[in-house]
Motif scaffolding. Structure first.
Motif, short mmCIF file in Angstrom:
data_model
loop_
_atom_site.label_atom_id
_atom_site.label_comp_id
_atom_site.label_asym_id
_atom_site.label_seq_id
_atom_site.Cartn_x
_atom_site.Cartn_y
_atom_site.Cartn_z
N ARG A 47 0.82 -1.21 0.00
CA ARG A 47 0.00 0.00 0.00
C ARG A 47 0.86 1.27 0.00
O ARG A 47 0.32 2.36 -0.11
N MET A 48 2.16 1.13 0.13
CA MET A 48 3.07 2.29 0.07
C MET A 48 4.01 2.14 -1.12
O MET A 48 4.62 1.09 -1.32
N VAL A 49 4.12 3.22 -1.89
CA VAL A 49 5.03 3.28 -3.03
C VAL A 49 5.89 4.53 -2.90
O VAL A 49 5.37 5.62 -2.64
N ASP A 50 7.19 4.38 -3.10
CA ASP A 50 8.15 5.45 -2.92
C ASP A 50 8.77 5.82 -4.26
O ASP A 50 9.33 4.97 -4.96
N THR A 51 8.68 7.10 -4.63
CA THR A 51 9.32 7.59 -5.84
C THR A 51 9.97 8.94 -5.55
O THR A 51 10.04 9.38 -4.38
N ALA A 52 10.45 9.62 -6.59
CA ALA A 52 11.10 10.93 -6.44
C ALA A 52 11.22 11.57 -7.81
O ALA A 52 11.25 10.87 -8.84
N TYR A 53 11.30 12.89 -7.81
CA TYR A 53 11.57 13.59 -9.07
C TYR A 53 12.80 13.01 -9.76
O TYR A 53 12.81 12.75 -10.96
N LYS A 54 13.86 12.78 -8.97
CA LYS A 54 15.14 12.34 -9.53
C LYS A 54 15.03 10.99 -10.22
O LYS A 54 15.79 10.70 -11.14
N TYR A 55 14.10 10.17 -9.81
CA TYR A 55 13.99 8.83 -10.39
C TYR A 55 13.48 8.88 -11.83
O TYR A 55 13.67 7.91 -12.58
#
Length: 280
Positions: A47-55
């Protein structure tokens, strides 16, 4: 849809939200890879997904979220801003850009990716995050790769406790000082690179012997170590089999001596990326 392997329990955060105790990391997935992996992970039970602008994969993550069919309010979505948006207004613009790429109306957690102290703008960036929190546009705010000295400045300037500090952390890089500081200040420590980064951790006899004892994979043992210490790991994988295995860690426990044996693999703070000198 197959039945979920597991749904991770949650834990409360300082500013009122609740975070799942394990999530899916998406670095260095492409948009296409992230779209597939995120949808698969959610079907499996994440239920948690981690991303970033840099990715460079926020669009793909967003497509995966929508393809999952799970209501947005049941998901916990994290992104992070880059150094060029260290400023009050800039941080808010970075948020606007991230939610647009993700195709969502809000973020559950928004982080400053690196402190970049040579710019001396991370306090202003955090002030921008506090405005987003006050406006209800994010449910939680925090930091990534921040050391206690960096966090001290943020707390002194704003009085707003970061919900999360996401740092490089594994049995080989235990970050004792940061973990202790965060715990003392009510900040949840989130672990990136939680099962090592292509190194020898999972083959270490201390890990494999415990794995054999429990009939578990080495990765499951290491992830359970994070949970025993109150950490929130975000392992990255594009393999549905490993996704399923990684989240099936809530039905057993390690003993204190087993936790200590894994912690003894620590190679010291100097093996972590030094956020006083590196970042983006």
């Amino acid at each position: 849809m197959n039945s979920p392997a597991a749904i991770a329990p949650t834990r409360p955060l300082a500013n009122g939200a609740a975070i799942p105790q394990i999530g899916l990391g998406t670095w260095p997935m492409s948009n296409a890879e992230a779209e597939v992996a995120v949808a698969q992970a959610i079907e499996i039970g994440y239920r948690m997904v981690d991303t970033a602008y840099k990715y460079g994969n926020e669009e793909g993550v967003g497509r995966g979220l929508r393809a999952s069919g799970v209501p947005r309010e049941e998901l916990f979505v994290t992104s992070k801003l880059n150094g060029e948006w260290h400023g009050v207004r800039e941080a808010q613009q970075a948020f606007d850009d991230s939610v647009k790429r993700l195709g969502v109306d809000y973020l559950d957690l928004f982080l400053i990716h690196w402190p970049m102290p040579w710019q001396d703008r991370y306090v202003q960036a955090y002030e921008g995050l506090t405005k987003l929190l006050a406006d209800g546009r994010v449910r939680a705010i925090g930091l990534s790769n921040f050391k206690p000295a960096h966090i001290e400045r943020v707390l002194a300037a704003t009085g707003v406790t970061p919900d999360v500090d996401q740092i490089q952390l594994s049995p080989q890089v235990t970050r004792d000082a940061s973990r202790a500081y965060n715990s003392e200040h009510g900040i949840v420590t989130q672990s990136w690179g939680p099962i090592g980064q292509g190194g020898d951790l999972l083959a270490d006899p201390s890990v494999t012997e415990i794995a054999q004892r429990y009939g578990r994979s080495p990765a499951q043992i290491v992830l359970r170590w994070h949970l025993e210490l109150g950490l929130v790991p975000i392992p990255k994988t594009t393999s549905p089999e490993r996704m399923r295995s990684n989240i099936e860690v809530f039905d057993f426990q390690l003993t204190p001596s087993e936790v200590a044996a894994l912690s003894a693999l620590d190679r010291g703070e100097e093996t972590a990326d030094d956020s006083d000198t590196v970042g983006h």
